[in-house]
Enzyme design. Structure first.
Site, PDB file in Angstrom:
ATOM      1  N   ARG A 173       4.311  -3.127 -14.654  1.00  0.00           N
ATOM      2  CA  ARG A 173       3.229  -2.304 -15.324  1.00  0.00           C
ATOM      3  C   ARG A 173       3.312  -1.628 -16.363  1.00  0.00           C
ATOM      4  NH1 ARG A 173       2.149   2.268 -13.680  1.00  0.00           N
ATOM      5  NH2 ARG A 173       3.749   3.056 -12.075  1.00  0.00           N
ATOM      6  N   SER A 174       4.268  -0.551 -16.592  1.00  0.00           N
ATOM      7  CA  SER A 174       4.449   0.559 -17.009  1.00  0.00           C
ATOM      8  C   SER A 174       5.287   0.657 -17.656  1.00  0.00           C
ATOM      9  CB  SER A 174       4.254   1.463 -16.610  1.00  0.00           C
ATOM     10  OG  SER A 174       4.291   2.742 -16.871  1.00  0.00           O
ATOM     11  N   HIS A 223       4.451   2.510 -24.234  1.00  0.00           N
ATOM     12  CA  HIS A 223       3.644   3.535 -24.552  1.00  0.00           C
ATOM     13  C   HIS A 223       5.088   4.253 -25.167  1.00  0.00           C
ATOM     14  CE1 HIS A 223       4.213   4.146 -19.914  1.00  0.00           C
ATOM     15  NE2 HIS A 223       4.592   4.911 -20.139  1.00  0.00           N
ATOM     16  N   ILE A 224       4.880   5.733 -26.126  1.00  0.00           N
ATOM     17  CA  ILE A 224       5.419   6.209 -26.503  1.00  0.00           C
ATOM     18  C   ILE A 224       5.060   8.013 -26.686  1.00  0.00           C
ATOM     19  CG2 ILE A 224       7.099   7.478 -28.115  1.00  0.00           C
ATOM     20  CD1 ILE A 224       6.743   4.619 -29.632  1.00  0.00           C
ATOM     21  N   TYR A 225       5.113   8.622 -25.187  1.00  0.00           N
ATOM     22  CA  TYR A 225       5.168   9.842 -25.763  1.00  0.00           C
ATOM     23  C   TYR A 225       5.475  10.739 -26.951  1.00  0.00           C
ATOM     24  CZ  TYR A 225       4.476   9.465 -20.621  1.00  0.00           C
ATOM     25  OH  TYR A 225       4.436   8.716 -19.391  1.00  0.00           O
ATOM     26  N   CYS A 278       7.959   0.349 -11.666  1.00  0.00           N
ATOM     27  CA  CYS A 278       7.182   0.828 -13.204  1.00  0.00           C
ATOM     28  C   CYS A 278       7.518  -1.390 -12.739  1.00  0.00           C
ATOM     29  CB  CYS A 278       7.729   1.985 -13.370  1.00  0.00           C
ATOM     30  SG  CYS A 278       7.216   2.866 -14.149  1.00  0.00           S
ATOM     31  N   ASP A 311       7.850   2.952 -20.485  1.00  0.00           N
ATOM     32  CA  ASP A 311       8.295   4.217 -21.442  1.00  0.00           C
ATOM     33  C   ASP A 311       9.312   3.316 -22.365  1.00  0.00           C
ATOM     34  OD1 ASP A 311       9.330   6.433 -22.854  1.00  0.00           O
ATOM     35  OD2 ASP A 311       8.834   7.584 -20.446  1.00  0.00           O
TER      36      ASP A 311
END
Length: 275
Positions: A173-174, A214-216, A153, A176
């Site tokens: 890149r990602s 992002h948020i799950y 990530c 959470d």
């Protein structure tokens, strides 16, 4: 940093678009592009204060990367459990013929290969005051993804020297943001602080660049609670002055060699981890 974090969370909630994530099988609110700046010149560690930040496991995880660990049990032994799920509960990795058994990470997050020790090269240059505009450490090796339990990530760290001061730019890149971000921003700041100490340079600023935030869906209630909390001032991280070399980090350093001063925080929030 907690205020900037809250602002980003609010942005994801208000402007984010729902995206279905194939790997986890869950929907997540998503925005593109975010940047953080951490001034660590006075020892401030950007630990979240709107919830309890588990700063010791965060340091232990990156310490394991610096040592080239390849099994989640090695991380667990030094006080970090973050790799247990990805190595032992990820169905696609369990079925991968390149998995070598319980806890195997494969080639995930490797930078200490015998024929290409990226960390050693950067460390030696920085100790000599050398910045060749290529003091880069990267985990992004697409040729190895087929034999890795997870793509990285936060994948690349670039160090720079300017007038005797060390800077770090880290690329992710990602992100959470409810669960992983608190770990990541501590790691970026700590990496700069510890590299400055063992190379004899002054620590300056770290720049944290993020692509996908992002948020799950199963984290949304928790994050809505977290953003209502008033942040506290950033704490100070004290580092054992006996840590002087890369070999020290590789051999005897533990989180007992770090002390967090003045850390006030709100209660922890339990977010679910998406495997």
């Amino acid at each position: 940093m907690s205020k900037e974090y809250i602002d980003l969370c609010k942005r994801v909630i208000s402007d984010g678009e729902w995206v279905f994530n194939e790997r986890t099988g869950k929907n997540c609110l998503t925005v593109i592009d975010a940047s953080f700046e951490y001034d660590v010149s006075q020892g401030h560690l950007p630990a979240l204060t709107t919830k309890k930040a588990y700063w010791k496991p965060a340091i232990n995880e990156i310490l394991g990367y610096l040592r080239g660990y390849k099994n989640s049990s090695q991380f667990t032994e030094i006080g970090c459990n973050t790799w247990q799920a990805n190595t032992n509960k990820n169905e696609s990795w369990l079925a991968n013929p390149h998995r070598k058994g319980e806890g195997d990470m494969g080639m995930a997050y490797q930078m200490r290969e015998p024929n290409n020790d990226q960390l050693l090269k950067v460390y030696n240059n920085l100790r000599e005051g050398i910045d060749d505009r290529g003091e880069v450490i990267t985990f992004w090796k697409s040729d190895d993804f087929y034999r890795s339990c997870l793509r990285p990530c936060m994948h690349t760290h670039t160090f720079s020297i300017l007038n005797g001061t060390l800077y770090l730019t880290s690329y992710q890149r990602s992100d959470d943001i409810p669960l992983g971000h608190g770990f990541n921003q501590i790691q970026v700041a700590w990496f700069l602080m510890i590299m400055a100490q063992i190379t004899g340079l002054k620590a300056g600023k770290a720049f944290h660049k993020i692509v996908n935030v992002h948020i799950y869906e199963n984290q949304l209630d928790g994050i809505k609670e977290q953003i209502t909390r008033e942040p506290y001032p950033a704490p100070i991280l004290l580092i054992n002055p006996k840590i002087k070399t890369l070999n020290d980090l590789e051999t005897w350093v533990t989180t007992d060699d770090f002390e967090l001063i003045g850390y006030e925080h709100h209660p922890a929030i339990k977010y679910k981890f998406a495997v």
